[in-house]
Write an enzyme that holds these catalytic residues in place. Structure first.
Site, mmCIF file in Angstrom:
data_model
loop_
_atom_site.group_PDB
_atom_site.id
_atom_site.type_symbol
_atom_site.label_atom_id
_atom_site.label_comp_id
_atom_site.label_asym_id
_atom_site.label_seq_id
_atom_site.Cartn_x
_atom_site.Cartn_y
_atom_site.Cartn_z
ATOM 1 N N HIS A 121 0.868 -1.182 0.000
ATOM 2 C CA HIS A 121 0.000 0.000 0.000
ATOM 3 C C HIS A 121 0.903 1.230 0.000
ATOM 4 O O HIS A 121 2.010 1.207 0.536
ATOM 5 C CB HIS A 121 -0.870 -0.026 1.259
ATOM 6 N N ASP A 198 3.135 -3.805 8.228
ATOM 7 C CA ASP A 198 1.847 -3.155 8.019
ATOM 8 C C ASP A 198 0.771 -4.182 8.371
ATOM 9 O O ASP A 198 0.537 -5.130 7.632
ATOM 10 C CB ASP A 198 1.738 -2.713 6.551
ATOM 11 N N GLN A 201 -4.396 -5.056 7.365
ATOM 12 C CA GLN A 201 -5.301 -6.079 6.844
ATOM 13 C C GLN A 201 -5.201 -7.415 7.579
ATOM 14 O O GLN A 201 -5.959 -8.341 7.277
ATOM 15 C CB GLN A 201 -5.023 -6.304 5.353
ATOM 16 N N LYS A 224 -10.615 -0.554 10.536
ATOM 17 C CA LYS A 224 -10.719 -1.798 9.783
ATOM 18 C C LYS A 224 -11.077 -2.972 10.694
ATOM 19 O O LYS A 224 -11.313 -4.081 10.208
ATOM 20 C CB LYS A 224 -9.413 -2.082 9.040
ATOM 21 N N CYS A 362 -4.679 2.163 -3.882
ATOM 22 C CA CYS A 362 -3.456 2.752 -3.319
ATOM 23 C C CYS A 362 -2.259 1.825 -3.514
ATOM 24 O O CYS A 362 -1.379 1.731 -2.645
ATOM 25 C CB CYS A 362 -3.630 3.088 -1.839
#
Length: 408
Positions: A121, A198, A201, A224, A362
């Site tokens: 991303h 990251d 997700q 999220k 993105c």
């Protein structure tokens, strides 16, 4: 599978969109909020609204307890050693930028390497691009297989003694790939590098354990994972955080201020200047409670089964191309429907009450690697069902027929 009673706790799902019941399949962008979270934020504003760490009055004490209580919940949720290792931020983007801006300049110099992937991303790519430009470091990319996965043998050759930072998403927001972060951390550490993960997700969809993964930094977003927007966190190993300088200065992050110099508070507050996102933290705490009540293992099983069902149903649509590995562990499926532009697909689906994402997500370098300009993406969460998948498939078939007629 998750029961219907769970789905009923999300009030936004009980509505019609364009005359059809809402089917929400844009969870990789943001999740919906259960009543438990909405009511927690509402109760804070109705009963406890005050600034934290300042007033000795009752409201201030209750607000501080709620804010710091959320930090402790998150610490236990991701199994950090200490709540001092949890820095509240606006989200994953802010957390990653904090590492790049504060840790990066002291760790990386000319001739050093920063290793990432082409599927990151933009929030886990641009900060490292900019750091490399400022320091003269080299940005290196791990090779990707056709399905977007990476091989550990490639990591062994790409990560070298010149590598200072490895930055990678635990789960890709486009390909649905789950990367071997624990093994990558071990490789990075053997070369004296740190690994930045990251977790935007991954955190909402599976159990994550900082001690098991042994990552050095881990970023996440609350919105999220059922929490409000505007709240997230950076986990960092205590020794690394203690060596970092703040990048925002002002109230609440200081220890002592003189006319010409100042000193900083201890962790984690030195990185939380100004009035923090108190209501967001309260909502995050309630979201963590909700996720733990359902069970992260149960959520993961539900999504894995739903993704397998969706892959099977979508593969039967002639002309539909899916990207990423089969038998994925999370409910993120990116696809294109023949020559129909993804934005047209999303628009026609919206007319049938189905919300998906279309665009480059993105991830423009990844789109170029896939040799497409954009894709459509359906992403699932704990409140989605096989019926949602069936409605998506039926709507895609109608979409295909519609554009076939339009194009003659």
């Amino acid at each position: 599978m998750i029961s219907q009673s769970i789905r009923e706790q999300f009030p936004i799902l009980n509505q019609d969109i364009n005359g059809h019941p809402l089917v929400y399949l844009d969870n990789a962008a943001t999740s919906q909020k259960p009543r438990q979270v909405i009511e927690a934020v509402k109760a804070y504003y109705e009963w406890d609204n005050a600034n934290v760490h300042r007033g000795v009055h009752t409201l201030g004490s209750r607000a501080t307890d709620a804010y710091e209580g959320a930090r402790e919940k998150l610490q236990k949720f991701i199994n950090a050693r200490s709540s001092k290792e949890i820095i509240f931020t606006r989200g994953t983007t802010t957390a990653l930028n904090l590492v790049a801006s504060s840790y990066g300049p002291s760790a990386v110099g000319e001739g050093d390497e920063i290793v990432i992937t082409q599927m990151e991303h933009h929030s886990n790519l641009i900060p490292w691009q900019q750091l490399a430009k400022r320091t003269g470091a080299t940005l290196k990319y791990l090779p990707l297989q056709k399905d977007g996965t990476i091989l550990l043998e490639d990591a062994e050759t790409t990560i070298t003694d010149h590598t200072k930072i490895v930055a990678i998403a635990y789960v890709s927001n486009v390909m649905g790939v789950t990367h071997p972060v624990k093994e990558l951390a071990a490789i990075a550490h053997r070369h004296g590098a740190v690994i930045v993960v990251d977790g935007a997700q991954s955190t909402p969809h599976m159990k994550v354990d900082m001690q098991d993964l042994d990552c050095d930094f881990y970023a996440l977003s609350g919105h999220k994972m059922l929490a409000p927007t505007g709240i997230g966190a950076l986990y960092g190993k205590k020794a690394l955080l203690e060596a970092m300088e703040p990048v925002e200065f002002g109230g609440e992050m200081i220890d002592d201020v003189g006319l010409y110099d100042a000193t900083w508070k201890e962790l984690p507050w030195r990185f939380e200047g100004g009035t923090p996102i108190i209501a967001g933290a309260v909502g995050l705490g309630a979201a963590i409670d909700f996720l733990q009540e359902v069970g992260m293992d149960e959520i993961h099983r539900h999504e894995t089964a739903l993704a397998a069902y969706a892959e099977q149903r979508l593969a039967a649509i002639e002309g539909l191309s899916m990207y990423g590995p089969r038998n994925r562990e999370v409910g993120v499926i990116t696809f294109n429907l023949g020559d129909v532009h993804p934005h047209d697909v999303a628009t026609v689906l919206d007319a049938q009450g189905i919300a998906i994402r279309a665009g480059h997500h993105c991830c423009q370098p990844l789109m170029r690697w896939l040799e497409v300009s954009s894709t459509a993406r359906a992403s699932f969460y704990l409140y989605n069902t096989e019926s949602d998948v069936d409605q998506l498939v039926a709507a895609l078939i109608k979409t295909k027929e519609y554009f076939a007629d339009e194009l003659g």
